[in-house]
Design a protein around this motif. Structure first.
Motif, short mmCIF file in Angstrom:
data_model
loop_
_atom_site.label_atom_id
_atom_site.label_comp_id
_atom_site.label_asym_id
_atom_site.label_seq_id
_atom_site.Cartn_x
_atom_site.Cartn_y
_atom_site.Cartn_z
N GLY A 165 -36.13 -151.96 57.87
CA GLY A 165 -34.85 -152.35 58.44
C GLY A 165 -34.23 -151.34 59.37
O GLY A 165 -33.08 -151.50 59.80
N ILE A 166 -34.96 -150.26 59.73
CA ILE A 166 -34.43 -149.19 60.58
C ILE A 166 -35.10 -149.27 61.94
O ILE A 166 -36.29 -149.52 62.06
CB ILE A 166 -34.69 -147.80 59.96
N SER A 167 -34.31 -149.04 63.01
CA SER A 167 -34.82 -149.02 64.37
C SER A 167 -34.68 -147.61 64.94
O SER A 167 -33.68 -146.93 64.69
CB SER A 167 -34.07 -150.00 65.28
N GLN A 168 -35.69 -147.19 65.70
CA GLN A 168 -35.63 -145.88 66.36
C GLN A 168 -36.52 -145.94 67.59
O GLN A 168 -37.59 -145.36 67.66
CB GLN A 168 -36.09 -144.77 65.41
N ALA A 169 -36.08 -146.67 68.58
CA ALA A 169 -36.88 -146.86 69.79
C ALA A 169 -36.90 -145.58 70.62
O ALA A 169 -35.87 -144.98 70.89
CB ALA A 169 -36.30 -148.01 70.63
N ASP A 170 -38.13 -145.16 71.02
CA ASP A 170 -38.32 -144.01 71.91
C ASP A 170 -37.66 -142.75 71.35
O ASP A 170 -37.11 -141.94 72.09
CB ASP A 170 -37.74 -144.31 73.31
N GLY A 171 -37.69 -142.59 70.04
CA GLY A 171 -37.10 -141.40 69.43
C GLY A 171 -38.07 -140.24 69.38
O GLY A 171 -39.25 -140.37 69.71
N PRO A 172 -37.61 -139.05 68.98
CA PRO A 172 -38.50 -137.90 68.87
C PRO A 172 -39.46 -138.06 67.70
O PRO A 172 -39.29 -138.92 66.84
CB PRO A 172 -37.52 -136.73 68.63
N GLN A 173 -40.45 -137.18 67.66
CA GLN A 173 -41.45 -137.25 66.61
C GLN A 173 -40.84 -136.93 65.25
O GLN A 173 -41.21 -137.53 64.24
CB GLN A 173 -42.60 -136.29 66.91
N ILE A 174 -39.94 -135.98 65.21
CA ILE A 174 -39.24 -135.61 63.97
C ILE A 174 -37.76 -135.88 64.18
O ILE A 174 -37.15 -135.37 65.11
CB ILE A 174 -39.47 -134.13 63.64
N PHE A 175 -37.17 -136.69 63.30
CA PHE A 175 -35.75 -136.99 63.43
C PHE A 175 -35.17 -137.28 62.06
O PHE A 175 -35.88 -137.59 61.10
CB PHE A 175 -35.51 -138.17 64.38
N SER A 176 -33.85 -137.16 61.98
CA SER A 176 -33.15 -137.38 60.71
C SER A 176 -32.64 -138.82 60.64
O SER A 176 -32.30 -139.43 61.66
CB SER A 176 -31.96 -136.41 60.60
N LEU A 177 -32.59 -139.34 59.41
CA LEU A 177 -32.06 -140.68 59.20
C LEU A 177 -30.53 -140.60 59.23
O LEU A 177 -29.87 -140.46 58.20
CB LEU A 177 -32.55 -141.24 57.86
N ALA A 178 -29.98 -140.66 60.45
CA ALA A 178 -28.54 -140.49 60.62
C ALA A 178 -27.77 -141.77 60.36
O ALA A 178 -26.57 -141.73 60.08
CB ALA A 178 -28.24 -139.97 62.04
N ASP A 179 -28.43 -142.92 60.46
CA ASP A 179 -27.75 -144.19 60.20
C ASP A 179 -27.22 -144.20 58.77
O ASP A 179 -27.86 -143.69 57.83
CB ASP A 179 -28.74 -145.34 60.41
N LYS A 180 -26.02 -144.77 58.58
CA LYS A 180 -25.40 -144.76 57.25
C LYS A 180 -26.29 -145.39 56.20
O LYS A 180 -26.52 -144.81 55.13
CB LYS A 180 -24.06 -145.49 57.31
N GLY A 181 -26.81 -146.55 56.49
CA GLY A 181 -27.65 -147.23 55.52
C GLY A 181 -28.92 -146.45 55.23
O GLY A 181 -29.35 -146.33 54.07
N ALA A 182 -29.55 -145.89 56.27
CA ALA A 182 -30.76 -145.12 56.07
C ALA A 182 -30.49 -143.85 55.27
O ALA A 182 -31.28 -143.46 54.40
CB ALA A 182 -31.38 -144.77 57.42
N ALA A 183 -29.38 -143.18 55.56
CA ALA A 183 -29.04 -141.97 54.82
C ALA A 183 -28.78 -142.28 53.34
O ALA A 183 -29.18 -141.52 52.45
CB ALA A 183 -27.81 -141.30 55.44
N GLU A 184 -28.11 -143.40 53.06
CA GLU A 184 -27.87 -143.77 51.67
C GLU A 184 -29.16 -144.21 50.99
O GLU A 184 -29.34 -144.00 49.78
CB GLU A 184 -26.81 -144.86 51.59
N ALA A 185 -30.08 -144.80 51.73
CA ALA A 185 -31.39 -145.14 51.16
C ALA A 185 -32.13 -143.88 50.76
O ALA A 185 -32.75 -143.82 49.68
CB ALA A 185 -32.21 -145.95 52.17
N ALA A 186 -32.08 -142.84 51.61
CA ALA A 186 -32.72 -141.57 51.27
C ALA A 186 -32.06 -140.93 50.05
O ALA A 186 -32.73 -140.35 49.19
CB ALA A 186 -32.67 -140.63 52.46
N ALA A 246 -40.90 -140.81 50.85
CA ALA A 246 -41.10 -142.25 51.07
C ALA A 246 -41.85 -142.44 52.38
O ALA A 246 -42.10 -141.49 53.14
CB ALA A 246 -39.76 -142.98 51.10
N LEU A 247 -42.20 -143.68 52.63
CA LEU A 247 -42.71 -144.10 53.93
C LEU A 247 -41.63 -144.90 54.63
O LEU A 247 -40.72 -145.44 53.99
CB LEU A 247 -43.98 -144.94 53.76
N ILE A 248 -41.72 -144.97 55.93
CA ILE A 248 -40.76 -145.78 56.68
C ILE A 248 -41.53 -146.59 57.72
O ILE A 248 -42.45 -146.09 58.38
CB ILE A 248 -39.67 -144.91 57.35
N LYS A 249 -41.14 -147.84 57.84
CA LYS A 249 -41.71 -148.73 58.86
C LYS A 249 -40.59 -149.06 59.83
O LYS A 249 -39.70 -149.88 59.55
CB LYS A 249 -42.25 -150.00 58.21
#
Length: 313
Positions: free
Chosen positions: A203-224, A167-170
């Protein structure tokens, strides 16, 4: 004062002395034979034995010292020969890279991958530090796994496993789109000309995060997780039929179909069960030709029940 006499006199004393001499000679012969049989030094008597033992020990230490020095010199000579032989092999034209085979490239170009690994033709095959080249490849966002092996006498094989976009993520606080792989890893920014035919997670926020990261948020993980189920390829709900997966903190996952404007409120939890319930519901709606009149589908309305709101006729 009269001197006491031995109870053995005359012939008795002589016979006693003879028997004692025989026993002494027999015991001496036994000790000598035992020492020879077991590789022991010969047995002497008194101070002569001590001197002989000291002499033998000194000779043994001298022989050991000479042997140790000789072994050390041979080891140094052997190491020098091995080092010189290795240097000659490194400089030999017979072991220079003439062919590089790249396997596993789907999105990346081979030239780009070889530049990242710092591999080129003509370099000595023995001088290459392959673990370091593999590590340089694994640091690239699109590469999940990488291995490089020598094929004697003049070839290299580079085998990579690229990340496959799901998928893509914004991200809400960043302007660009990013790719998400099958494991829920956000790994690369979408470049001009790259494939955009994927659902978009919002609907996901990741301010100043690394270039590669996992969708650890519950909602994001269930979306994946929901997207992985959709990617299985059911014809009623293929991956291309989804346009957006929005993650709401209050309402959970909300899906939007590409050709239908209504929202599907999937909610939180039991994602696999809700996916199959949605597939069966869509099958009935398509079969009865009611899909055009749907205003929204709520799977978070009540446990075990789905609410389908229709447009007014």
């Amino acid at each position: 004062m009269k001197k006491s006499q031995s109870p053995l006199v005359g012939s008795q004393r002589r016979r006693y002395q003879q028997r004692r001499a025989v026993r002494s000679n027999t015991f001496r012969r036994f000790r000598t034979a035992f020492a020879q049989e077991h590789g022991l030094p010969p047995v002497g008597n008194g101070p002569y034995r001590i001197a002989a033992d000291s002499s033998r020990q000194g000779g043994l230490l001298l022989r050991l010292s000479k042997t140790g020095i000789l072994a050390g010199l041979l080891a140094v000579l052997l190491a020098m020969l091995v080092l010189r032989g290795w240097q000659l092999l490194e400089q030999s034209d017979a072991f220079r890279v003439r062919q590089i085979t790249v396997q596993g490239c789907r999105t990346l170009r081979e030239e780009q991958l070889l530049a990242w690994a710092e591999l080129r033709q003509g370099v000595p095959l023995l001088k290459l530090r392959l673990p370091e080249a593999e590590q340089r490849l694994r640091q690239q966002p699109w590469i999940e796994q990488a291995s490089i092996r020598r094929v004697w006498p003049d070839s290299l094989v580079v085998d990579v496993k690229e990340r496959r976009p799901l998928a893509l993520i914004k991200l809400e606080d960043q302007p660009e789109l990013r790719y998400v792989d099958q494991n829920g890893m956000v790994f690369a920014v979408v470049e001009p000309g790259q494939d955009l035919d994927f659902p978009v997670i919002t609907g996901i926020s990741q301010a100043d995060g690394p270039q590669i990261f996992s969708l650890a948020d519950k909602g994001a993980a269930e979306a994946a997780q929901f997207l992985r189920l959709v990617a299985q390829g059911n014809p009623l709900l293929p991956l291309q039929a989804l346009s957006e997966i929005h993650v709401s903190r209050d309402k959970g996952i909300i899906a939007y179909l590409a050709e239908r404007p209504f929202p599907i409120y999937i909610g939180y939890g039991n994602i696999k069960t809700r996916y199959y319930q949605l597939v069966r519901l869509l099958e009935r709606l398509y079969r009865k030709e009611k899909i055009e009149h749907v205003r929204e589908i709520r799977m978070d309305y009540q446990a075990g029940r789905i609410l389908v709101a229709s447009l007014a006729p």
